[in-house]
Design an enzyme around this catalytic site. Structure first.
Site, PDB file in Angstrom:
ATOM      1  N   CYS A   1      -1.937  -2.618   7.514  1.00 41.51           N
ATOM      2  CA  CYS A   1      -1.867  -3.375   6.394  1.00 41.51           C
ATOM      3  C   CYS A   1      -0.267  -4.369   6.524  1.00 41.51           C
ATOM      4  O   CYS A   1      -0.300  -5.517   5.852  1.00 41.51           O
ATOM      5  CB  CYS A   1      -2.130  -2.812   5.235  1.00 41.51           C
ATOM      6  SG  CYS A   1      -3.797  -2.113   5.013  1.00 41.51           S
TER       7      CYS A   1
ATOM      8  N   HIS B   1     -16.349   0.081   5.735  1.00 41.29           N
ATOM      9  CA  HIS B   1     -14.925   0.693   6.196  1.00 41.29           C
ATOM     10  C   HIS B   1     -14.842   2.265   5.880  1.00 41.29           C
ATOM     11  O   HIS B   1     -14.021   2.852   6.817  1.00 41.29           O
ATOM     12  CB  HIS B   1     -14.060   0.172   4.784  1.00 41.29           C
ATOM     13  CG  HIS B   1     -12.758   0.058   5.009  1.00 41.29           C
ATOM     14  ND1 HIS B   1     -11.892  -0.393   6.174  1.00 41.29           N
ATOM     15  CD2 HIS B   1     -11.687   0.752   4.164  1.00 41.29           C
ATOM     16  CE1 HIS B   1     -10.643  -0.185   5.915  1.00 41.29           C
ATOM     17  NE2 HIS B   1     -10.396   0.319   4.846  1.00 41.29           N
TER      18      HIS B   1
ATOM     19  N   ASP C   1       0.953  -1.380   0.051  1.00 41.86           N
ATOM     20  CA  ASP C   1       0.005   0.123   0.012  1.00 41.86           C
ATOM     21  C   ASP C   1       0.761   0.989   0.023  1.00 41.86           C
ATOM     22  O   ASP C   1       0.484   2.233   0.758  1.00 41.86           O
ATOM     23  CB  ASP C   1      -0.992  -0.024   1.187  1.00 41.86           C
ATOM     24  CG  ASP C   1      -1.834  -1.176   1.189  1.00 41.86           C
ATOM     25  OD1 ASP C   1      -2.019  -2.085   0.193  1.00 41.86           O
ATOM     26  OD2 ASP C   1      -2.874  -1.244   2.077  1.00 41.86           O
TER      27      ASP C   1
ATOM     28  N   LYS D   1      -7.014  -4.860  -3.537  1.00 43.71           N
ATOM     29  CA  LYS D   1      -7.628  -5.260  -2.448  1.00 43.71           C
ATOM     30  C   LYS D   1      -8.769  -4.265  -1.800  1.00 43.71           C
ATOM     31  O   LYS D   1      -8.619  -3.071  -2.127  1.00 43.71           O
ATOM     32  CB  LYS D   1      -6.675  -5.754  -1.381  1.00 43.71           C
ATOM     33  CG  LYS D   1      -6.039  -4.523  -0.578  1.00 43.71           C
ATOM     34  CD  LYS D   1      -4.881  -5.340   0.478  1.00 43.71           C
ATOM     35  CE  LYS D   1      -4.167  -4.105   1.156  1.00 43.71           C
ATOM     36  NZ  LYS D   1      -4.945  -3.031   1.846  1.00 43.71           N
TER      37      LYS D   1
ATOM     38  N   HIS E   1     -10.654   0.878  -3.408  1.00 44.97           N
ATOM     39  CA  HIS E   1     -11.960   1.249  -2.717  1.00 44.97           C
ATOM     40  C   HIS E   1     -13.118   1.547  -3.697  1.00 44.97           C
ATOM     41  O   HIS E   1     -12.826   2.418  -4.556  1.00 44.97           O
ATOM     42  CB  HIS E   1     -12.107   1.836  -1.627  1.00 44.97           C
ATOM     43  CG  HIS E   1     -11.451   1.089  -0.233  1.00 44.97           C
ATOM     44  ND1 HIS E   1     -11.551  -0.095  -0.029  1.00 44.97           N
ATOM     45  CD2 HIS E   1     -10.172   1.684   0.468  1.00 44.97           C
ATOM     46  CE1 HIS E   1     -10.595  -0.395   1.190  1.00 44.97           C
ATOM     47  NE2 HIS E   1      -9.830   0.703   1.173  1.00 44.97           N
TER      48      HIS E   1
ATOM     49  N   ASP F   1      -4.999  -0.562  -1.762  1.00 42.33           N
ATOM     50  CA  ASP F   1      -6.260  -0.471  -1.605  1.00 42.33           C
ATOM     51  C   ASP F   1      -6.979   0.201  -2.911  1.00 42.33           C
ATOM     52  O   ASP F   1      -6.498   1.053  -3.321  1.00 42.33           O
ATOM     53  CB  ASP F   1      -6.685   0.524  -0.388  1.00 42.33           C
ATOM     54  CG  ASP F   1      -6.548  -0.199   0.907  1.00 42.33           C
ATOM     55  OD1 ASP F   1      -6.115  -1.350   1.303  1.00 42.33           O
ATOM     56  OD2 ASP F   1      -6.798   0.509   1.877  1.00 42.33           O
TER      57      ASP F   1
ATOM     58  N   HIS G   1     -10.864   6.920   1.289  1.00 44.31           N
ATOM     59  CA  HIS G   1      -9.314   6.857   0.850  1.00 44.31           C
ATOM     60  C   HIS G   1      -9.196   5.947  -0.282  1.00 44.31           C
ATOM     61  O   HIS G   1     -10.041   4.839  -0.135  1.00 44.31           O
ATOM     62  CB  HIS G   1      -8.476   6.647   2.088  1.00 44.31           C
ATOM     63  CG  HIS G   1      -8.851   5.276   2.599  1.00 44.31           C
ATOM     64  ND1 HIS G   1      -9.736   5.148   3.595  1.00 44.31           N
ATOM     65  CD2 HIS G   1      -8.188   3.935   2.544  1.00 44.31           C
ATOM     66  CE1 HIS G   1      -9.902   3.720   4.113  1.00 44.31           C
ATOM     67  NE2 HIS G   1      -8.678   3.081   3.263  1.00 44.31           N
TER      68      HIS G   1
END
Length: 192
Positions: free
Chosen positions: A144, A61, A8, A102, A52, A50, A77
């Site tokens: 993470c 989340h 990340d 992810k 999203h 990430d 984020h």
């Protein structure tokens, strides 16, 4: 065979980002320098992001109604397709062999919760490269990085956390995460 997990290293997790951590930009440039200095150290270099959704709370989340608790709920984020979700510019993406996304609609901390764009899981990727050992770097030590390293240990891989190439949200929780990882069997190493 040894793999490197880059966890990340994204704009939203570095200074100035939605959830920026101190030292994030230095980690990005440090990883690039490390890989350039050791081009043959890893059989495969795997980076997670990430990724999203921008139009929902990603399974609770994102704190859309009220203040985030910064434990299980967070400000928005790393929304797919935004500058915040992109790798930090100091990370040379040409040195990365595989990209894992992810958190697509759900909370996800570990790299093992993501897949490649063609749907390959992380264990499948590691098995294809006959990986036995994994070095872990990136952001954030206490979230993470911790989750990814614990999952790797749980999956039977030998794990080393490169402590000079990680950055955490807070000093105390980052120190606790490293202690937990060492107790679980990870080696803590300084490589620069």
């Amino acid at each position: 065979m040894r793999a490197l997990f880059i966890i990340d290293v994204q704009n939203d997790f570095t200074e100035g980002g939605a959830l920026g951590v101190d030292g994030g930009a230095a980690v990005a440039s440090g990883i690039t320098e490390y890989l350039e200095a050791h081009p043959d150290r890893y059989g495969v270099v795997v980076a997670s992001r990430d990724w999203h959704h921008g139009d929902d709370d990603n399974g609770g989340h994102f704190a859309l109604d009220g203040e985030p608790d910064f434990v299980t709920t967070w400000p928005a984020h790393c929304v797919a397709g935004t500058p915040g979700a992109e790798y930090h510019p100091a990370l040379d993406v040409s040195l990365i062999d595989a990209h894992i996304k992810k958190g697509q609609g759900v909370p996800a901390y570990s790299i093992f919760e993501g897949t490649t764009d063609d749907g390959q899981t992380v264990p499948q990727l590691l098995d294809a490269h006959q990986v036995t050992d994994i070095d872990v770097v990136g952001i954030a030590t206490d979230y993470c990085v911790r989750a990814s390293a614990l999952d790797a240990i749980g999956g039977g891989w030998r794990v080393r956390v490169l402590t000079d190439l990680v950055a955490g949200v807070a000093l105390a929780s980052s120190a606790a995460a490293l202690e937990e990882l060492e107790a679980a069997g990870a080696e803590l190493a300084v490589v620069r």
